[in-house]
Design a protein around this motif. Structure first.
Motif, short mmCIF file in Angstrom:
data_model
loop_
_atom_site.label_atom_id
_atom_site.label_comp_id
_atom_site.label_asym_id
_atom_site.label_seq_id
_atom_site.Cartn_x
_atom_site.Cartn_y
_atom_site.Cartn_z
N MET A 8 -1.04 2.69 8.40
CA MET A 8 -2.27 2.58 7.62
C MET A 8 -3.48 2.61 8.55
O MET A 8 -3.50 1.96 9.59
CB MET A 8 -2.25 1.29 6.81
CG MET A 8 -3.50 1.10 5.97
SD MET A 8 -3.50 -0.46 5.07
CE MET A 8 -3.61 -1.59 6.45
N CYS A 20 -4.04 4.08 0.57
CA CYS A 20 -4.65 4.03 1.90
C CYS A 20 -4.47 5.34 2.62
O CYS A 20 -3.54 6.12 2.32
CB CYS A 20 -4.04 2.91 2.74
SG CYS A 20 -4.20 1.28 1.99
N PHE A 61 0.86 -1.20 0.00
CA PHE A 61 0.00 0.00 0.00
C PHE A 61 0.89 1.24 0.00
O PHE A 61 2.06 1.20 0.39
CB PHE A 61 -0.93 -0.01 1.22
CG PHE A 61 -0.22 0.20 2.53
CD1 PHE A 61 -0.09 1.49 3.06
CD2 PHE A 61 0.33 -0.87 3.23
CE1 PHE A 61 0.56 1.68 4.27
CE2 PHE A 61 0.99 -0.67 4.43
CZ PHE A 61 1.12 0.62 4.96
N CYS A 67 -8.05 1.67 3.78
CA CYS A 67 -7.69 1.59 2.37
C CYS A 67 -8.92 1.56 1.47
O CYS A 67 -8.78 1.49 0.25
CB CYS A 67 -6.85 0.35 2.09
SG CYS A 67 -5.22 0.39 2.89
N ARG A 71 -7.44 8.27 -3.08
CA ARG A 71 -8.28 7.08 -3.22
C ARG A 71 -9.49 7.35 -4.10
O ARG A 71 -10.04 6.43 -4.69
CB ARG A 71 -8.75 6.62 -1.84
CG ARG A 71 -7.69 5.92 -1.03
CD ARG A 71 -8.25 5.46 0.29
NE ARG A 71 -8.56 6.60 1.16
CZ ARG A 71 -9.22 6.52 2.32
NH1 ARG A 71 -9.64 5.35 2.73
NH2 ARG A 71 -9.47 7.59 3.05
#
Length: 789
Positions: A595, A587, A496, A598, A556
Motif C-alpha cells: 500500500m 488504496c 484494504f 488510500c 478510488r
C-alpha cells in the motif's frame, strides 16, 4: 671404727665448706718459638721442623657456691716454672669475670673470688691466664685457658609450674585410674649429689587418691567413687629433693579433681499415676500436660525419650520429648468427643537415650507411669455433614432456584436447632441467599458464567440457643456454560484492496472469538449476509476465513470504501450468530501489492511531495497558530490587569501603587489640586519620571465651571479617559475622596473623624468588657484632655 662411721664422717666432711687450692705449674721450655708438633715438613733449608710443647699444666678449678665467709674465697694458684720468686714475672687474668668476680695476685698467681657465686646463675667460668716479664712486658709463656666450675649445694627447693591444677576423672573408675601428672623442677645440679632428686608424696586427698613417688602421676585409690555423692576433691601434692630424705627442701601444689558424670542412674517417675484434664473442644495438636522422669545424672547421660507403650488412647494422643526441659508433652492427636468417650488411660515409658554398656548391671535404664486423661464437656458449635460443598448450576436457571443444601447438627446432647446464614463478605453482589431453617441455597440474581465462573461462598451455622457458637463451611458454586453469546471478530481489521487487484485475490484473513466455552470446543462458520459483486468469503473450516475479491480493478475516484457484512455463527445449541462489518478501503499499491496511499485527495497533490513532507508542513502550521493565539492572549491579559493587586493594598479610600513620588521637590507629578481647580488641567504637561511608549498630543477638553461639583468633574474625566485610546495607562495616583451625599449609614471612614465638630461619647466601650478597657482609656482620655484644655 666401723665402715658406717667412716662413711658418715666422709659425708659430713663433704658438706663442710673447704677452699680449693690448686697450684698450676709451668714446665720450663728452652725456647719460646713454636716448634713442629708430632709431624714433619720440609722447609727451604730442607730441615725438619718440630712444634714446641707448652709449659702449662692445666686442671679444672672447683669452687663451692654460696660462700658465706667474710674474706675473699680462695680459688687456686697459677705458677710458672720460670718464676724464680724475684718478682720479675707478672700474672695476667682475662675472660669471664676477670677483674671483677675473679682477681689474681700478679706476683704470686693466687686467684680469689670477690663475692658469693650462685651456680644457678652460671655453672662455670672460662678464663685465660698468661705470665709476662714485668720489665719487657713480653710473655714468657703462651696464653692458655682454664675453667672454674661451681660446685652445687642444695639451696633451691622444688617448684611446680602452676600453683593450682585442674583435673577430672570419670566417676565409678577402677582403682589406679590415672587422673593427672604433676611435675616439679629443681634448679640445683642434678649431676651432683641428690640436690635435684625429687620424690612426690600426697599431703591431702587420701584415701581417695594416691601419687607415684617418682613420676608424680595421681591415681584413684578407692573404687566406685560416685559423683552423685561427692563431685569435687582437693588434693595437695608435695615434691621434696634429696630423694625425700630428712633435711631436703620441698614445694607443694594443689590439684582440684572433679568427678565427671557417667550414666549409672536410670530415670525415675516421681508418681506412679498422673491425672490430666482437657476440654473436648481442644483442637488437634493442643498440649494437655507434661510428664517428667528425674535422672540423677547430668548432660547427655540424663537425656530421656518418652513414648506411649500401651493404653486405650494410643491412637488419640501423642507424646513429644522436650529436649531443653526433658519433659514429655502429651498432645491431642484426634478430635475428642465427650459424648463418645470421657476417660482415656495411657502407659508412658521414659528411657535413657545414651546407655553405657559398663553399667548394664545397674539397669534397666527406663521407667513407666500411668497417665489418666479426663475429657470435659463443653457446648460445642454445630458440625456440618461435610468439610466443604460443591454445587454445579447452569447459568440460565430462573431466579429463586435452589442450587443445593448444606446440613449441620448440634453434637451436644441437647441437640439445639440450627440457623444458617451466608457470609456476605463472600457474596458482595448478593447473588445467592440461604434458607435459615433448612440450609437451602438459592439464586437471588441472574447468573452469568462469562462474568464469574466460580462463586466461593461461606455458610455460617449457629445454634439458636447460643448464637455465639458458630461454624463455617466453604461452599463452591460452579456456573455451567450455556450457549448465550454470539461469536464476534477476534480483532478490529483494517482491510484494504489495491486498485490493481485481480479477481480471487486474498485481501484479509479473519477469525472469531466466543465468550462461551462448549464442551466440544469452539467451531465457527463464516458467510456473507448477502451476495456481494465485489468480494466473497471462503471458510477455512479452522475457525478462520479468507476475504477474496470477485472482480478485477477498483477505483478510488468511484468508491473509496466498501462495507462488507460477514455473518459468524457457532455450532452449539441453541445456535448463536452475529454480523460483523468489514470496512475495506481502496488504496494505491505498487506492483508487489504494498500500500502507498488510500486517500482520494492524495491524487490532487504534486507527485513529488511525500506523505512525510505533508505531515511536517501541517505541524508547522499548527505551531504557528498556537504561537499567535498565545501572543494575543497575553496581550489581552495585560490590558485587563486589575488596578488593585491584592486586598492588603486597600487602606480605606487610598489605593497604593507602590509609587511614593518625589516628595515636595517633585513638581511634575500629579497634583491633587487639579481636582479642586479644573482650570489647571488646561496647561497639561508630560511627566518626566515615566517615559511614555508613544508621544501624543493631549486633547483639550472644555473646562468645567468653577462651581461644578467634584463628582461631576471626576465622572467627566473618567468618561474622557475611557473613550480616549491614547490615554496613558501609567497613572501613579487615583484619588476618589468624594463619598457622595448623606449616606444613611453615614461615613465608615476615619479620615474625617478628626474634623467632627461635635464630641463623641465612648463610655459604652467600658460596658463591652475588659478587652475594650484599653480602647476606652485611649478615647476617653482624649476627650478629657480636650475638656481640660
Amino acid at each position: 671404727m666401723t665402715i658406717q662411721q667412716v662413711l658418715l664422717l666422709l659425708l659430713l666432711w663433704m658438706w663442710l665448706p673447704h677452699p680449693c687450692h690448686t697450684e698450676m705449674l709451668f714446665r720450663r721450655t728452652p725456647d719460646l718459638r713454636p716448634k713442629s708438633f708430632g709431624g714433619r715438613a720440609s722447609g727451604n733449608d730442607g730441615k725438619a721442623m718440630h712444634r714446641q710443647k707448652r709449659g702449662w699444666m692445666w686442671n679444672q678449678f672447683f669452687l663451692l657456691e654460696e660462700y658465706t665467709g667474710s674474706d675473699y674465697q680462695y680459688v687456686g694458684k697459677l705458677h710458672s716454672d720460670q718464676d724464680k720468686g724475684d718478682g720479675s714475672l707478672k700474672y695476667i687474668l682475662s675472660g669471664d669475670g676477670a677483674g671483677t668476680l675473679f682477681i689474681i695476685d700478679e706476683k704470686t698467681g693466687d686467684i680469689h673470688a670477690t663475692r658469693r657465686i650462685d651456680r644457678e646463675e652460671k655453672a662455670f667460668y672460662t678464663l685465660r691466664a698468661q705470665a709476662i716479664n714485668r720489665k719487657t712486658l713480653r710473655p714468657v709463656e703462651p696464653e692458655s685457658e682454664f675453667v672454674i666450675k661451681i660446685h652445687d649445694i642444695n639451696d633451691n627447693e622444688p617448684t611446680f609450674p602452676e600453683e593450682i591444677y585442674t583435673a577430672s576423672v570419670p566417676e565409678m573408675s577402677v582403682v589406679g585410674t590415672s587422673v593427672v601428672q604433676v611435675t616439679a623442677t629443681d634448679a640445683d645440679d642434678p649431676s651432683y649429689g641428690n640436690s635435684a632428686r625429687i620424690i612426690y608424696s600426697i599431703l591431702q586427698g587420701q584415701p581417695y587418691f594416691s601419687v607415684e613417688p617418682e613420676t608424680g602421676i595421681i591415681r584413684t585409690a578407692l573404687p566406685n567413687m560416685n559423683r552423685e555423692n561427692r563431685e569435687q576433691y582437693q588434693v595437695v601434692i608435695q615434691a621434696k629433693d634429696m630423694g625425700g630424705q630428712m633435711g631436703g627442701l620441698s614445694g607443694t601444689t594443689t590439684v582440684n579433681i572433679t568427678l565427671t558424670d557417667v550414666n549409672d542412674n536410670p530415670p525415675r517417675f516421681p508418681q506412679s499415676t498422673i491425672h490430666l484434664r482437657i476440654p473436648e473442644s481442644s483442637p488437634v495438636g493442643t498440649a494437655i500436660g507434661s510428664v517428667k522422669a528425674t535422672d540423677a545424672d547430668t548432660g547427655k547421660n540424663a537425656e530421656v525419650e518418652y513414648r506411649i507403650i500401651d493404653g486405650d488412647g494410643t491412637d488419640m494422643f501423642d507424646i513429644v520429648t522436650q529436649k531443653d526441659t526433658q519433659e514429655g508433652i502429651i498432645t491431642v492427636r484426634k478430635p475428642l468427643d465427650y459424648e463418645t468417650r470421657r476417660l482415656y488411660t495411657l502407659k508412658v515409658e521414659a528411657e535413657n537415650t545414651h546407655v553405657d554398656p559398663r553399667f548394664y548391671y545397674l539397669g534397666p535404664f527406663k521407667d513407666t507411669t500411668i497417665v489418666k486423661i479426663s475429657v470435659e464437656d463443653v457446648d460445642e458449635p454445630p458440625v456440618f455433614s461435610r468439610s466443604s460443598y460443591l454445587f454445579e448450576v447452569h447459568e440460565d436457571i430462573e431466579l429463586g432456584t435452589i442450587i443445593g443444601t448444606v446440613m449441620a447438627r448440634d453434637p451436644d446432647s441437647a441437640s439445639s436447632p440450627i440457623r444458617f446464614s451466608l457470609d456476605r463478605h463472600t457474596d458482595l453482589d448478593r447473588i445467592f441467599n440461604i434458607h435459615s431453617g433448612n440450609g437451602s441455597i438459592y439464586t437471588s440474581k441472574p447468573l452469568d458464567r462469562e462474568i464469574s465462573q466460580w462463586h466461593n461462598l461461606s455458610v455460617i451455622a449457629a445454634e439458636i440457643n447460643n448464637p455465639k457458637d458458630t461454624t463455617r463451611v466453604p461452599v463452591y458454586v460452579r456456573i455451567l456454560d450455556v450457549n448465550d453469546n454470539a461469536p464476534q471478530f477476534a480483532v478490529f481489521y483494517d482491510t484494504f484492496v489495491c486498485e490493481n487487484a485481480r479477481a480471487g485475490q486474498l485481501i484479509q484473513t479473519i477469525s472469531a472469538v466466543d465468550k462461551d466455552d462448549p464442551l466440544g470446543g469452539q467451531k465457527f462458520f463464516f458467510s456473507l449476509a448477502a451476495v456481494n459483486p465485489n468480494f466473497t468469503v471462503q471458510d477455512n473450516e479452522d475457525n478462520t476465513a479468507r476475504i477474496l475479491t470477485r472482480r478485477n480493478g477498483f477505483s478510488r475516484h468511484e468508491i473509496s470504501t466498501y462495507l462488507l457484512p460477514v455473518v459468524i455463527s457457532d455450532n452449539d445449541y441453541p445456535i448463536q450468530s452475529s454480523t460483523g462489518t468489514l470496512t475495506i478501503r481502496v488504496c494505491a499499491c505498487d506492483s508487489q501489492g504494498n500500500m502507498q496511499s488510500c486517500s482520494a485527495e492524495a491524487l490532487l497533490l504534486p507527485a513529488g511531495l511525500s506523505t512525510g513532507a505533508l505531515v511536517a508542513i501541517l505541524l508547522c502550521i499548527i505551531i504557528l497558530l498556537v504561537i499567535v493565539v498565545l501572543f494575543a492572549a497575553l496581550k489581552r491579559q495585560r490590558k485587563k490587569e486589575p488596578l488593585i493587586l491584592s486586598k492588603e493594598d486597600i487602606r480605606d479610600n487610598i489605593v497604593s501603587y507602590n509609587d511614593e513620588g518625589g516628595g515636595e521637590e517633585d513638581t511634575q507629578a500629579f497634583d491633587i489640586g487639579t481636582l479642586r481647580n479644573p482650570a489647571a488641567i488646561e496647561d497639561k504637561k508630560l511627566r518626566r519620571d515615566i517615559i511614555p511608549e508613544t508621544l501624543f498630543v493631549p486633547r483639550r477638553t472644555p473646562s468645567a465651571p468653577d462651581n461644578t461639583d467634584v463628582r461631576d468633574f471626576i465622572n467627566q474625566r473618567l468618561k474622557e479617559h475611557d473613550t480616549d485610546p491614547s490615554a496613558p495607562p501609567y497613572d501613579s495616583l487615583a484619588t476618589y475622596a468624594y463619598e457622595g451625599n448623606d449616606s444613611i449609614a453615614e461615613s465608615l471612614s476615619s479620615l474625617e473623624s478628626g474634623t467632627t465638630e461635635g464630641d463623641q461619647n465612648y463610655d459604652y466601650l467600658r460596658e463591652w468588657g475588659p478587652r475594650f478597657n484599653k480602647l476606652a482609656e485611649m478615647y476617653g482620655g482624649g476627650e478629657s484632655d480636650k475638656d481640660t484644655s
